[in-house]
Design a protein around this motif. Sequence first.
Motif, PDB file in Angstrom:
ATOM      1  N   ILE A 149      32.319  42.528  33.554  1.00 51.16           N
ATOM      2  CA  ILE A 149      32.614  43.392  33.880  1.00 51.16           C
ATOM      3  C   ILE A 149      31.295  42.584  35.024  1.00 51.16           C
ATOM      4  N   TYR A 150      30.465  43.334  35.392  1.00 49.43           N
ATOM      5  CA  TYR A 150      29.397  43.397  36.809  1.00 49.43           C
ATOM      6  C   TYR A 150      29.144  42.460  35.899  1.00 49.43           C
ATOM      7  N   VAL A 151      28.763  42.048  35.240  1.00 51.81           N
ATOM      8  CA  VAL A 151      28.500  40.703  35.627  1.00 51.81           C
ATOM      9  C   VAL A 151      28.951  39.229  35.882  1.00 51.81           C
ATOM     10  N   ALA A 152      30.692  39.437  36.016  1.00 58.75           N
ATOM     11  CA  ALA A 152      31.392  38.477  35.985  1.00 58.75           C
ATOM     12  C   ALA A 152      31.670  39.057  36.929  1.00 58.75           C
ATOM     13  N   THR A 153      31.306  40.165  38.137  1.00 53.79           N
ATOM     14  CA  THR A 153      32.294  39.868  39.483  1.00 53.79           C
ATOM     15  C   THR A 153      31.531  40.448  40.300  1.00 53.79           C
ATOM     16  N   ARG A 154      29.664  40.550  40.428  1.00 50.06           N
ATOM     17  CA  ARG A 154      28.872  40.977  40.949  1.00 50.06           C
ATOM     18  C   ARG A 154      27.896  39.952  42.077  1.00 50.06           C
ATOM     19  N   ALA A 155      28.421  38.375  41.952  1.00 52.65           N
ATOM     20  CA  ALA A 155      28.410  37.685  42.720  1.00 52.65           C
ATOM     21  C   ALA A 155      29.630  38.358  44.370  1.00 52.65           C
ATOM     22  N   SER A 156      30.540  38.170  43.719  1.00 51.91           N
ATOM     23  CA  SER A 156      31.357  38.927  44.978  1.00 51.91           C
ATOM     24  C   SER A 156      32.039  39.925  45.354  1.00 51.91           C
ATOM     25  N   LYS A 157      31.819  41.071  44.016  1.00 50.27           N
ATOM     26  CA  LYS A 157      31.990  42.518  44.276  1.00 50.27           C
ATOM     27  C   LYS A 157      30.745  43.622  44.623  1.00 50.27           C
ATOM     28  N   GLY A 158      29.686  42.730  43.298  1.00 49.73           N
ATOM     29  CA  GLY A 158      28.372  43.740  43.623  1.00 49.73           C
ATOM     30  C   GLY A 158      28.817  44.970  42.732  1.00 49.73           C
ATOM     31  N   MET A 159      28.608  45.940  42.435  1.00 50.84           N
ATOM     32  CA  MET A 159      28.564  46.879  41.579  1.00 50.84           C
ATOM     33  C   MET A 159      30.161  47.374  41.394  1.00 50.84           C
ATOM     34  N   GLU A 160      31.050  46.921  42.480  1.00 47.54           N
ATOM     35  CA  GLU A 160      32.215  47.426  43.576  1.00 47.54           C
ATOM     36  C   GLU A 160      33.218  47.699  41.120  1.00 47.54           C
ATOM     37  N   PHE A 161      33.406  46.566  41.126  1.00 40.75           N
ATOM     38  CA  PHE A 161      34.245  46.680  39.843  1.00 40.75           C
ATOM     39  C   PHE A 161      33.963  47.706  38.476  1.00 40.75           C
ATOM     40  N   SER A 162      32.557  47.492  38.330  1.00 37.86           N
ATOM     41  CA  SER A 162      32.259  48.327  37.418  1.00 37.86           C
ATOM     42  C   SER A 162      31.902  49.770  37.616  1.00 37.86           C
ATOM     43  N   GLU A 163      31.130  49.884  38.571  1.00 37.28           N
ATOM     44  CA  GLU A 163      31.184  51.235  38.678  1.00 37.28           C
ATOM     45  C   GLU A 163      32.611  51.870  38.480  1.00 37.28           C
ATOM     46  N   LYS A 164      33.645  51.070  38.967  1.00 38.68           N
ATOM     47  CA  LYS A 164      35.420  51.817  39.163  1.00 38.68           C
ATOM     48  C   LYS A 164      35.649  52.152  38.055  1.00 38.68           C
ATOM     49  N   GLN A 165      35.413  50.822  36.416  1.00 41.11           N
ATOM     50  CA  GLN A 165      35.650  50.890  35.229  1.00 41.11           C
ATOM     51  C   GLN A 165      35.014  51.869  34.913  1.00 41.11           C
ATOM     52  N   PHE A 166      34.169  52.286  34.920  1.00 43.80           N
ATOM     53  CA  PHE A 166      32.730  53.491  33.978  1.00 43.80           C
ATOM     54  C   PHE A 166      33.631  55.347  35.162  1.00 43.80           C
ATOM     55  N   VAL A 167      33.920  55.724  36.464  1.00 46.14           N
ATOM     56  CA  VAL A 167      34.953  56.061  36.872  1.00 46.14           C
ATOM     57  C   VAL A 167      36.110  56.860  35.833  1.00 46.14           C
ATOM     58  N   GLY A 194      49.350  37.665  30.275  1.00 49.47           N
ATOM     59  CA  GLY A 194      48.339  38.834  30.605  1.00 49.47           C
ATOM     60  C   GLY A 194      47.851  39.292  30.061  1.00 49.47           C
ATOM     61  N   ILE A 195      47.812  39.553  28.697  1.00 54.71           N
ATOM     62  CA  ILE A 195      47.062  40.580  27.645  1.00 54.71           C
ATOM     63  C   ILE A 195      45.196  40.257  28.483  1.00 54.71           C
ATOM     64  N   THR A 196      45.180  41.743  27.891  1.00 52.15           N
ATOM     65  CA  THR A 196      43.557  42.110  28.428  1.00 52.15           C
ATOM     66  C   THR A 196      43.125  42.307  26.837  1.00 52.15           C
ATOM     67  N   LEU A 197      41.939  42.267  26.979  1.00 54.65           N
ATOM     68  CA  LEU A 197      41.137  42.784  25.890  1.00 54.65           C
ATOM     69  C   LEU A 197      41.068  44.792  25.735  1.00 54.65           C
ATOM     70  N   PRO A 198      41.402  45.031  25.133  1.00 55.94           N
ATOM     71  CA  PRO A 198      41.069  46.039  24.791  1.00 55.94           C
ATOM     72  C   PRO A 198      40.290  46.737  24.781  1.00 55.94           C
ATOM     73  N   LEU A 199      40.104  48.044  25.503  1.00 56.99           N
ATOM     74  CA  LEU A 199      38.696  49.084  26.174  1.00 56.99           C
ATOM     75  C   LEU A 199      37.649  47.421  27.675  1.00 56.99           C
ATOM     76  N   VAL A 200      37.462  46.064  27.085  1.00 53.52           N
ATOM     77  CA  VAL A 200      37.041  45.725  27.725  1.00 53.52           C
ATOM     78  C   VAL A 200      36.983  45.153  29.473  1.00 53.52           C
ATOM     79  N   SER A 201      38.373  44.335  29.541  1.00 54.11           N
ATOM     80  CA  SER A 201      38.669  43.999  29.746  1.00 54.11           C
ATOM     81  C   SER A 201      38.832  45.293  31.421  1.00 54.11           C
ATOM     82  N   TYR A 202      38.597  44.649  32.683  1.00 54.07           N
ATOM     83  CA  TYR A 202      38.538  45.165  33.475  1.00 54.07           C
ATOM     84  C   TYR A 202      40.215  46.101  34.289  1.00 54.07           C
ATOM     85  N   GLY A 203      40.532  47.686  34.330  1.00 52.80           N
ATOM     86  CA  GLY A 203      41.677  48.031  34.577  1.00 52.80           C
ATOM     87  C   GLY A 203      41.442  49.459  34.642  1.00 52.80           C
TER      88      GLY A 203
END
Length: 375
Positions: A34-52, A340-349
Motif C-alpha cells: 500500500i505504501y509503495v502504491a500510494t507514496r507518490a501521492s499520499k506519502g505514508m498516509e494510507f499505510s499508516e491508516k492501515q496499520f492503525v 470490486g473484490i479486494t484481496l483479503p488482508l492485503v488491500s487498503y480498507g
Amino acid sequence: MLNKLKIDTKLLKELDLSILISMIMIVLFGIVNIYVATRASKGMEFSEKQFVWLILSLFVMYFLLVIDYSTIMAYVPIFYWICIGLLIFTKFKGATINGAQGWIRYGAFSLQPAELAKMGMILMLAKKLNDMDGEINNIKNFCILAFYAIVPMMFIVSQPDMGMTMVCFFIALGIFFCAGLDWRVIVGGLASIMVAIVIVWNSGLIHDYQKGRIKAVFNPEADELGSNLQLNQSMIGIGSGGFFGTGLNMNKDSVGGYSSTFVPENQTDFIFSIIGEHFGTIGAIFLLVIYGIMIYRFLLISREAKDIFGSIICIGMAAYFLFAILQNIGMTIGIMPITGITLPLVSYGGSSLMTTVLSIGLVLNVGMRRKKINF
C-alpha cells in the motif's frame, strides 16, 4: 472484572498460532505494498491508516476470543437483521463510490455494510444448520437456508456491487456443498443462476462499464484505452516484475513504479499488480503459500469443531478466502472479470480489514474451544 477479560491459559494453549502469525504477516506485507502504491501521492498516509486499523482490529479480536463462540449463537439473528437494515439504509442514503452506492459515510468515518452482511450471512447459515442438525436436504430446511442467503445478495446486487454479490454466492455454495447438499440440487441451482445472469444482464442492473469488464476477459485487445485500460496496465506492471520483481526503490524522488503510476485503484482492487511488479512471481508464490496455510488450518479446525455452528463458520471463511483470492488475482491477470473484490488482508480498507480479522478471530475461537477444557 479484569479476570473476565483474561483468556484462560489452558484455552490459550489451543490458540492456532499458525493462523494468527500468517494473518499478521499478510497484513504487514499488504501495508508495504500500500505504501509503495500510494507514496507518490499520499506519502505514508494510507499505510499508516492501515496499520492503525490492524492494531485496532487485533485489540477487538482479543475481546472476541475471550467469549465462547457458542454464546454468540443466540445473538446471530439480531446481527443478521441489523446488517440487512444497514444494506437497506445504504440503498437510499448511501454514498456512491466507483459506481456502487454501497457506503455509509459520516465525516471521516466510512463503512461498507456489505462487508458486515457477508459475515452476517455466514453466521446465520451456520446457526440455522446447527438448529437443523445439518439436515440440509430436507426441502423446508433448504428453502430456509436459501432465503437467508438470498436476502443480503438481493440488496447488494441492487447497489450494484457485483463483486460482493459473487463473494456471497460462492460462500453460500461452499457452505451448502460441505454441508452435504444433494449434488442434483447444486447442479440445478447453478443452471438457475445461469438463467438469472441472462435476465440480470438484460435488466439494466448491470451497467455498460460492468459489461465491458466481463467482455474484456474474452477479448482483452479490444478497447485498449477504454474498458480494457485498467487490465492492460495491470498486466504490463505485473509482467515487468518477472520472477524476482523490480525490488523496492525507497528513493524519496521515486514515484513507485509502473503500476503505482498507471494502474487505477492500485491500493485496493489492483494491489496485486503492485505485488507482481515489485516482488515478482516469487513474491506472489510467497503470498499464496501463506494464504494456503491459513485456509488449510481453517478446514482442519472445521473438521475438529465441537458443533455444526463452529464448523460452518470455518467453512464459510475458507470459501470466502478461496474465491476472493482467485477472483482478485484473476482479474489483475485477465482470467476473471474485473469486479470490486479486494484481496483479503492485503488491500487498503479499514472496514474490510477489521471484518476479515474479526472473522478470523471467530475461527480461532472455534479452534480454541474445539474440545472440552477441564478446569
